[in-house]
Design an enzyme around this catalytic site. Sequence first.
Site, PDB file in Angstrom:
ATOM      1  N   ALA A   1       0.651  -1.310  -0.020  1.00 18.77           N
ATOM      2  CA  ALA A   1      -0.105  -0.261   0.118  1.00 18.77           C
ATOM      3  C   ALA A   1       0.753   1.255   0.117  1.00 18.77           C
ATOM      4  O   ALA A   1       0.366   2.271  -0.383  1.00 18.77           O
ATOM      5  CB  ALA A   1      -0.768  -0.018   1.146  1.00 18.77           C
ATOM      6  N   LYS A   2       2.180   0.967   0.367  1.00 14.59           N
ATOM      7  CA  LYS A   2       2.976   2.237   0.367  1.00 14.59           C
ATOM      8  C   LYS A   2       2.375   3.487   1.050  1.00 14.59           C
ATOM      9  O   LYS A   2       2.410   4.590   0.504  1.00 14.59           O
ATOM     10  CB  LYS A   2       3.608   2.478  -0.824  1.00 14.59           C
ATOM     11  CG  LYS A   2       4.271   1.467  -1.671  1.00 14.59           C
ATOM     12  CD  LYS A   2       4.924   1.579  -2.909  1.00 14.59           C
ATOM     13  CE  LYS A   2       5.876   0.238  -3.509  1.00 14.59           C
ATOM     14  NZ  LYS A   2       4.944  -0.855  -3.718  1.00 14.59           N
ATOM     15  N   ARG A   3       1.894   3.392   2.158  1.00 14.36           N
ATOM     16  CA  ARG A   3       1.308   4.547   2.937  1.00 14.36           C
ATOM     17  C   ARG A   3       2.280   5.131   3.629  1.00 14.36           C
ATOM     18  O   ARG A   3       3.411   4.613   3.847  1.00 14.36           O
ATOM     19  CB  ARG A   3      -0.002   3.807   3.807  1.00 14.36           C
ATOM     20  CG  ARG A   3      -0.966   3.119   3.299  1.00 14.36           C
ATOM     21  CD  ARG A   3      -1.761   4.184   2.043  1.00 14.36           C
ATOM     22  NE  ARG A   3      -3.213   3.578   1.742  1.00 14.36           N
ATOM     23  CZ  ARG A   3      -3.396   2.818   0.598  1.00 14.36           C
ATOM     24  NH1 ARG A   3      -2.292   2.546  -0.199  1.00 14.36           N
ATOM     25  NH2 ARG A   3      -4.461   2.401   0.364  1.00 14.36           N
TER      26      ARG A   3
END
Lengths: 273, 273
Positions: B95-97
């Site tokens: 998700a690379k949040r």
Amino acid sequence: MTTQELVGQIYKKQSFLCIGLDVDLHKMPKHLLDAKDPIFEFNKAIIDATHHLAVAYKPNTAFYEAYGIKGWQSLQKTIQYLNSNYPDIFTIADAKRGDIGNTSTMYAKAFFEDMEFDSVTVAPYMGKDSVEPFLAFKNKHTILLALTSNQGAFDFQTKEVEGKELYKQVLETSIAYKNSENLMYVVGATKAEYLSDIRKIVPNSFLLVPGVGAQGGNLKEVCKYGLNTQVGLLINSSRGIIYASNDADFAKSAASKALELQEEMKQILEEIK
Amino acid sequence: MTTQELVGQIYKKQSFLCIGLDVDLHKMPKHLLDAKDPIFEFNKAIIDATHHLAVAYKPNTAFYEAYGIKGWQSLQKTIQYLNSNYPDIFTIADAKRGDIGNTSTMYAKAFFEDMEFDSVTVAPYMGKDSVEPFLAFKNKHTILLALTSNQGAFDFQTKEVEGKELYKQVLETSIAYKNSENLMYVVGATKAEYLSDIRKIVPNSFLLVPGVGAQGGNLKEVCKYGLNTQVGLLINSSRGIIYASNDADFAKSAASKALELQEEMKQILEEIK
């Protein structure tokens, strides 16, 4: 929405206020919790009460994703409500996305096409090919994180990279990206003095400035260093406005807080005329 | 899932393969498009055909978000299917949040609590207080972007920051974060030679390595520099496996491709015994 249309709205409303819709079920008025979609009802009430005082709304996607499908539905209803009822509002998906090329394209589709936001915030760490897929969408805006308003900004963003702070490298590098005219930047208000340096690198770009209010930034300071000939600033306030009260009159209280900021902005715009 | 349980699964299956579920309706077999939920049906077939060859699955959230609520539902069904039927699988929300503290907590809740993923990928740009909220979840893993596999990695990640490349600063800084034992790192396979330097900084951490296959990385090279005493690698392949064929036999073809990698991995694990 084009940048020119956004500037037009700013002068018309005498406001460059963005309201952050970071909705937490634990912080909203209790009486709304019985509604079918409390988050949407809350947003709708806030938007209806403040739309004449703000030029932009910025839902932070985290607050919706935390509630799963239901939260995602509330987000979709909110953006649809904004687009249907207040088409002159600039909408920002505060999503801080970013991934390799084909994956960034999927994110861009999610926010620009499926949900029809005007803009999305994007993290720069993965570089050019993670940002350009967003920039490819016409009349959509990519708001790149440059200098954020949190303490962790000092971990990497303000460190020197080849003789220049990382956030300045991000600004300078991104100017050369394809379709960079679609770029705006996130610049935290807690560091207003940085803004004059930033304006040397991106004199014409819009800056989205969070951190006025709850995070301690000062509006006058930010404007002193950040305003450009087209205003060029969107000042965000989230908690300071939407949680001004959690009684039945929450929307009215939110409007009062928004009005305070809008009046300050109106005065600033008159001073620079 | 604990790290020890993951290591146990690796030895049991003689595999450290992660399969990326980056599902694109335009690339999947046409006959599935008539299903009620084509993305879930595709994932289910891939998982059922490959679960004995892989220790982890990694849906990239962008590919689900691009289809709005429906896509989000497919993602939830996929993670529920994995957790119900294959509880020994390590699950990664790619998700690379990353956001300021209270917002990162909402993302952590979304992926660790609402969807019950074992891990999530996180971008480091916003620093300590954007990462630590993820690390606070027990037996959950935060996979921090260090060196990614795309060309844009050279924009910032490999630039020198105070005498050291940014990705190394990220590794070194993150070690001091609270609950850093819950950290893993994304390290692109296209730069295998970097892995020996990385192992000097994080000798014991798991590294998630994308880019073997479609992005050109070489498994043997990665293992030469990246393996540690507990294996310490998860090698991801997405397109090379899931789109091996788009005929009716797509799942069987995916299993063949996964088997090729698993056999290579088995041999490598035997060599280092």
